[in-house]
Design a protein around this motif. Structure first.
Motif, PDB file in Angstrom:
ATOM      1  N   ILE A   1       0.897  -1.210  -0.157  1.00  0.00           N
ATOM      2  CA  ILE A   1      -0.080   0.196  -0.084  1.00  0.00           C
ATOM      3  C   ILE A   1       1.104   1.132  -0.037  1.00  0.00           C
ATOM      4  O   ILE A   1       1.777   1.289   0.789  1.00  0.00           O
ATOM      5  CB  ILE A   1      -0.953   0.103   1.180  1.00  0.00           C
ATOM      6  CG1 ILE A   1      -1.821  -1.227   1.093  1.00  0.00           C
ATOM      7  CG2 ILE A   1      -1.827   1.099   1.098  1.00  0.00           C
ATOM      8  CD1 ILE A   1      -2.641  -1.503   2.579  1.00  0.00           C
ATOM      9  N   SER A   2       0.713   2.032  -0.981  1.00  0.00           N
ATOM     10  CA  SER A   2       1.755   3.083  -1.189  1.00  0.00           C
ATOM     11  C   SER A   2       1.762   4.647  -0.515  1.00  0.00           C
ATOM     12  O   SER A   2       2.616   5.264  -0.541  1.00  0.00           O
ATOM     13  CB  SER A   2       2.013   3.361  -2.774  1.00  0.00           C
ATOM     14  OG  SER A   2       0.724   3.905  -3.265  1.00  0.00           O
ATOM     15  N   SER A   3       0.773   4.473   0.264  1.00  0.00           N
ATOM     16  CA  SER A   3       0.510   5.751   1.049  1.00  0.00           C
ATOM     17  C   SER A   3      -0.248   5.448   2.297  1.00  0.00           C
ATOM     18  O   SER A   3      -0.805   4.441   2.458  1.00  0.00           O
ATOM     19  CB  SER A   3       0.045   6.984   0.240  1.00  0.00           C
ATOM     20  OG  SER A   3      -1.097   6.723  -0.079  1.00  0.00           O
ATOM     21  N   ASP A   4      -0.122   6.323   3.292  1.00  0.00           N
ATOM     22  CA  ASP A   4      -1.105   6.236   4.534  1.00  0.00           C
ATOM     23  C   ASP A   4      -2.488   6.297   4.616  1.00  0.00           C
ATOM     24  O   ASP A   4      -3.080   7.367   4.511  1.00  0.00           O
ATOM     25  CB  ASP A   4      -0.369   7.168   5.586  1.00  0.00           C
ATOM     26  CG  ASP A   4      -1.038   7.014   6.878  1.00  0.00           C
ATOM     27  OD1 ASP A   4      -1.371   5.904   7.089  1.00  0.00           O
ATOM     28  OD2 ASP A   4      -1.078   7.804   7.651  1.00  0.00           O
ATOM     29  N   VAL A   5      -3.037   5.282   4.216  1.00  0.00           N
ATOM     30  CA  VAL A   5      -4.606   5.246   4.123  1.00  0.00           C
ATOM     31  C   VAL A   5      -5.216   4.379   5.116  1.00  0.00           C
ATOM     32  O   VAL A   5      -4.631   3.613   5.811  1.00  0.00           O
ATOM     33  CB  VAL A   5      -5.186   4.679   2.769  1.00  0.00           C
ATOM     34  CG1 VAL A   5      -4.742   5.408   1.670  1.00  0.00           C
ATOM     35  CG2 VAL A   5      -4.576   3.211   2.487  1.00  0.00           C
ATOM     36  N   GLU A   6      -6.657   4.632   5.660  1.00  0.00           N
ATOM     37  CA  GLU A   6      -7.233   3.813   6.531  1.00  0.00           C
ATOM     38  C   GLU A   6      -8.447   3.386   5.862  1.00  0.00           C
ATOM     39  O   GLU A   6      -8.928   3.948   4.693  1.00  0.00           O
ATOM     40  CB  GLU A   6      -7.625   4.891   7.667  1.00  0.00           C
ATOM     41  CG  GLU A   6      -6.560   4.703   8.604  1.00  0.00           C
ATOM     42  CD  GLU A   6      -6.221   5.850   9.620  1.00  0.00           C
ATOM     43  OE1 GLU A   6      -7.605   6.196  10.140  1.00  0.00           O
ATOM     44  OE2 GLU A   6      -5.419   6.733   9.975  1.00  0.00           O
ATOM     45  N   GLU A   7      -9.215   2.519   6.528  1.00  0.00           N
ATOM     46  CA  GLU A   7     -10.283   1.539   5.933  1.00  0.00           C
ATOM     47  C   GLU A   7     -11.442   2.789   5.559  1.00  0.00           C
ATOM     48  O   GLU A   7     -12.332   2.509   4.717  1.00  0.00           O
ATOM     49  CB  GLU A   7     -10.647   0.597   6.989  1.00  0.00           C
ATOM     50  CG  GLU A   7     -10.644  -0.580   6.251  1.00  0.00           C
ATOM     51  CD  GLU A   7     -11.661  -1.639   7.026  1.00  0.00           C
ATOM     52  OE1 GLU A   7     -11.407  -1.596   8.131  1.00  0.00           O
ATOM     53  OE2 GLU A   7     -12.428  -2.358   6.515  1.00  0.00           O
ATOM     54  N   ASP A   8     -11.486   3.750   6.579  1.00  0.00           N
ATOM     55  CA  ASP A   8     -12.633   4.889   6.200  1.00  0.00           C
ATOM     56  C   ASP A   8     -12.300   5.870   5.418  1.00  0.00           C
ATOM     57  O   ASP A   8     -12.969   6.961   5.391  1.00  0.00           O
ATOM     58  CB  ASP A   8     -13.322   5.225   7.622  1.00  0.00           C
ATOM     59  CG  ASP A   8     -12.386   5.827   8.332  1.00  0.00           C
ATOM     60  OD1 ASP A   8     -11.034   5.666   8.032  1.00  0.00           O
ATOM     61  OD2 ASP A   8     -12.567   6.356   9.562  1.00  0.00           O
ATOM     62  N   ASP A   9     -10.843   5.960   4.650  1.00  0.00           N
ATOM     63  CA  ASP A   9     -10.896   6.882   3.604  1.00  0.00           C
ATOM     64  C   ASP A   9     -11.797   6.640   2.390  1.00  0.00           C
ATOM     65  O   ASP A   9     -12.360   5.518   2.401  1.00  0.00           O
ATOM     66  CB  ASP A   9      -9.560   6.814   3.274  1.00  0.00           C
ATOM     67  CG  ASP A   9      -8.362   7.534   4.154  1.00  0.00           C
ATOM     68  OD1 ASP A   9      -9.111   8.362   4.730  1.00  0.00           O
ATOM     69  OD2 ASP A   9      -7.381   7.001   4.542  1.00  0.00           O
ATOM     70  N   THR A  10     -11.936   7.631   1.334  1.00  0.00           N
ATOM     71  CA  THR A  10     -12.844   7.424   0.512  1.00  0.00           C
ATOM     72  C   THR A  10     -12.085   6.400  -0.491  1.00  0.00           C
ATOM     73  O   THR A  10     -10.960   6.133  -0.667  1.00  0.00           O
ATOM     74  CB  THR A  10     -12.807   8.793  -0.414  1.00  0.00           C
ATOM     75  OG1 THR A  10     -11.676   9.280  -0.848  1.00  0.00           O
ATOM     76  CG2 THR A  10     -13.543  10.037   0.645  1.00  0.00           C
ATOM     77  N   ILE A  11     -12.932   5.999  -1.476  1.00  0.00           N
ATOM     78  CA  ILE A  11     -12.729   4.875  -2.233  1.00  0.00           C
ATOM     79  C   ILE A  11     -11.620   5.315  -3.416  1.00  0.00           C
ATOM     80  O   ILE A  11     -10.792   4.626  -3.369  1.00  0.00           O
ATOM     81  CB  ILE A  11     -13.912   4.599  -3.231  1.00  0.00           C
ATOM     82  CG1 ILE A  11     -15.041   3.930  -2.220  1.00  0.00           C
ATOM     83  CG2 ILE A  11     -13.555   3.635  -4.570  1.00  0.00           C
ATOM     84  CD1 ILE A  11     -16.388   3.432  -3.080  1.00  0.00           C
ATOM     85  N   TRP A  12     -11.657   6.639  -3.735  1.00  0.00           N
ATOM     86  CA  TRP A  12     -10.565   6.969  -4.611  1.00  0.00           C
ATOM     87  C   TRP A  12      -9.371   7.067  -3.852  1.00  0.00           C
ATOM     88  O   TRP A  12      -8.050   6.679  -4.482  1.00  0.00           O
ATOM     89  CB  TRP A  12     -10.875   8.390  -5.023  1.00  0.00           C
ATOM     90  CG  TRP A  12     -12.102   8.185  -5.893  1.00  0.00           C
ATOM     91  CD1 TRP A  12     -13.468   8.818  -5.575  1.00  0.00           C
ATOM     92  CD2 TRP A  12     -12.578   7.365  -7.058  1.00  0.00           C
ATOM     93  NE1 TRP A  12     -14.311   8.517  -6.490  1.00  0.00           N
ATOM     94  CE2 TRP A  12     -13.776   7.552  -7.337  1.00  0.00           C
ATOM     95  CE3 TRP A  12     -11.625   6.674  -7.868  1.00  0.00           C
ATOM     96  CZ2 TRP A  12     -14.461   6.879  -8.288  1.00  0.00           C
ATOM     97  CZ3 TRP A  12     -12.258   5.940  -8.814  1.00  0.00           C
ATOM     98  CH2 TRP A  12     -13.562   6.120  -9.163  1.00  0.00           C
ATOM     99  N   VAL A  13      -9.094   7.402  -2.800  1.00  0.00           N
ATOM    100  CA  VAL A  13      -8.023   7.740  -1.802  1.00  0.00           C
ATOM    101  C   VAL A  13      -7.439   6.237  -1.629  1.00  0.00           C
ATOM    102  O   VAL A  13      -6.123   5.963  -1.983  1.00  0.00           O
ATOM    103  CB  VAL A  13      -8.185   8.353  -0.501  1.00  0.00           C
ATOM    104  CG1 VAL A  13      -6.958   8.124   0.540  1.00  0.00           C
ATOM    105  CG2 VAL A  13      -8.412   9.931  -0.502  1.00  0.00           C
TER     106      VAL A  13
END
Lengths: 431, 431
Positions: free
Chosen positions: B252-264
């Protein structure tokens, strides 16, 4: 050091931090290290022993008599003392404990040894300053003075009633600023967060992180104050947890390090490799089931690796996001249904992108129908892998198993097999 | 809350910890949350705003005037204040800063904003108690009293000379126990560990962990005391680091979380998936190079997944062990040659075990020669994967890239392709 010039060593070591001396001794042989420690103060020696790496320490303490070990241990905080005693062989352990002269220290160690290492009771130390609700400032400062030997850092003074029930805390700053005749009951803060002895260490870490605490008091089932846990122990818990997750994710089944022996490393690595191998053998059987097609349709076999790799990657990504949510205990504003829908949307779009790319490649290679099969299979595999990757850690977590296990070879192997089966089934249907 | 009964809310909130209120407000809409905060004390409100999750806070502060934000920020420790200011849009940021009334706070914030977020200067706060070498206890206690408003927790009092050069520290305990006329110069401890403003946050974390520090003073290039970093900020650094490693390991190439938007989420997940796909396409070309053999030798295609899976698993295991050694900065007692020899020994033995199992399986399937090919290919693949898995993180680390990247799809994809090539080459040679 070789010339055993003790005065020189003592002079040099003076002012050097114990953690640095430990790092140095880690590299010396046990005999020399013992020699260095013997020269130094008992208190400094105790700090150095605490800071040694576990392996070095074990070898190192073999050269000491139980009496010597007991003397060093008496200088330590009770939680560190118990950790070191627990590392000793059972027989030495008893000998060391029987050599501890100070009755308070012995009682503390006996009490702490009762607790499981992974719970709050196993992390806590007994050294703290306790004030009775009815004392005044003079009495409290007197107590601080009395405890100065045992307590290195004063965080807060805990306030208890006559039955030792934890009522609150009062900061040293407030004691410092209050009038001598003020009673503790007038100035203490009854808003104190505490943890229970049986609480899991990770739960303690979460609480201390959430409330930004440097130290947290530990109470037993009756609410009696029995110890305190400091943030440095929690830093270790967090670091260990990260390491454990990393190992689970990479298919290493126990806590090993690069400099462990070959056998220890093999024992940790082989189990998951064999499970992966079994997965590969199952895969071979699946492919054999479709052997006729593979023989007749040129190109079908070519895309097996592509399908496998994508299934594995998608599965690991999905499970990691779930594991991360579980670890940070995120509160979800979305309902389960909405989250499921989101997962499906992401999977559909991912499948669309990857499917289009691979269709194009296979199309340029000259096989339109095969390209369609690969694209549809990819779509299906991404969806399936997203689903297993999301569900597995949730199920493991419910079962009380560390969900990080799901980001490892487990998910990869399962998705490899699933991927091949789906691919060949779709090929069977469409070609 | 809906009925906006302010007295009731204030009563209920009293005594509830700010971290709990924040968790509650995270789930309310921004209007209501603002309403709740407005009712409460400025100080409590500031704590709550600090504890909010970043996304919530951003939405939340949009409803406040710059003046209101400035008031809350004045109540915070300077490091937290700067973090929050940095989250604001550039225009609001200027407006808020211009609304800060207290000149000290404004100066502190201006100073701290100069530093990069990831270095010691970006982590430090200005709130601390500083005593001049020549003061006596009475003057020092006077200074503590003066600073009581700004400093929540006193860790140590730092001792400086007239030019603000850091000389040492003195504990509150020692101040408490000393005579009123004693001078700081008589009781201070000159053995103080400090960090420099430009030091990387992970280096600061390592130092605080190594020396078991709760707080560390920060000095500039001239040795002047400019701030302090507390352990709670370091806990965040360690947690973030673990999360970053986990994401790199799972592609996973950047800091995302499950509740970020679909595009992020898609933007973070697709890059590595596409790289994996490209690997799969390369694999297809490799297989096509050996197409004649695959068509004539039944069974050759069957074991492609097995070879791939094993290569991937071994590579990830090897790289994880190296990444872990790099992270804990283990000192190696063994030389590089000895470590290399050990790696080869482990790989040989692993290959032997996995090779024997798969030979047995293929033999029972009725193909002696193919069994031999699979076993030899496994041996080679394990050796190669161990080598790339060990070398890649070491090279990445030398290049200043986070070596955890090597435990992810990178190593897996490389080893997949390498594995297939080796397998088919050996088959070509032996069959």
């Amino acid at each position: 050091i070789e010339e055993k010039n003790s005065a020189f060593i003592r002079d040099t070591m003076e002012g050097v931090n114990s953690a640095d001396i430990s790092a140095l001794l880690d590299e010396l042989n046990a005999d020399m290290a013992k020699y260095v420690i013997d020269i130094l103060d008992n208190e400094v020696g105790a700090e150095i022993i605490e800071d040694l790496e576990e392996d070095t320490r074990t070898k190192f303490l073999e050269n000491f008599t139980p009496k010597e070990v007991a003397d060093y241990i008496t200088e330590m905080d009770s939680d560190d003392a118990v950790d070191i005693i627990n590392e000793l062989p059972a027989k030495t352990r008893e000998e060391v404990i029987s050599e501890i002269i100070d009755p308070d220290t012995a009682a503390h160690i006996h009490e702490l040894m009762r607790y499981d290492e992974d719970c709050a009771g196993g992390l806590m130390a007994k050294e703290m300053i306790i004030a009775n609700l009815n004392w005044n400032i003079v009495q409290t400062i007197e107590e601080i003075r009395r405890q100065r030997e045992n307590v290195d850092r004063i965080y807060s003074v805990y306030v208890v009633d006559d039955k030792y029930k934890l009522l609150g805390k009062v900061s040293v700053k407030d004691i410092l600023l209050a009038n001598d005749n003020t009673h503790i009951s007038e100035i203490y803060d009854d808003d104190v967060i505490s943890v229970e002895t049986y609480m899991d260490e990770e739960e303690v870490a979460d609480i201390m992180r959430k409330y930004d605490l440097d130290v947290v008091p530990v109470v037993n089932l009756q609410g009696k104050l029995v110890g305190r846990i400091t943030i440095d122990d929690i830093v270790d818990v967090i670091t260990d947890q990260a390491e454990e997750d990393r190992q689970l994710m990479s298919g290493i089944s126990s806590d090993v390090e690069e400099d462990d022996t070959i056998w220890v490393i093999l024992k940790a690595r082989l189990p998951w490799l064999i499970i992966g191998l079994v997965g590969g053998i199952v895969g071979a059987y699946v492919i054999r089931g479709f052997e006729d097609q593979i023989q007749t349709i040129t190109g079908l076999a070519l895309f097996i690796p592509l399908i496998m790799a994508t299934g594995g990657n998608v599965g690991v990504q999905s499970s990691t996001l779930v594991v991360q949510s579980l670890a940070t205990k995120s509160v979800f504003t979305d309902s389960l249904g909405k989250r499921l829908l989101k997962m499906v949307a992401i999977a559909m779009f991912t499948g669309l992108v990857l499917g289009s790319i691979s269709f194009l490649v296979v199309y340029l290679y000259g096989e339109v129908k095969l390209g369609l099969v690969v694209a549809i299979a990819l779509q299906a595999v991404v969806l399936l892998a997203s689903f297993t990757g999301t569900a597995t850690p949730l199920i493991l977590d419910k079962l009380g198993i560390n969900p990080a296990l799901a980001s490892g070879p487990f998910i990869t192997t399962a998705n490899d097999m699933l991927g091949i089966t789906v691919y060949l089934l779709i090929a069977n249907l469409l070609l």
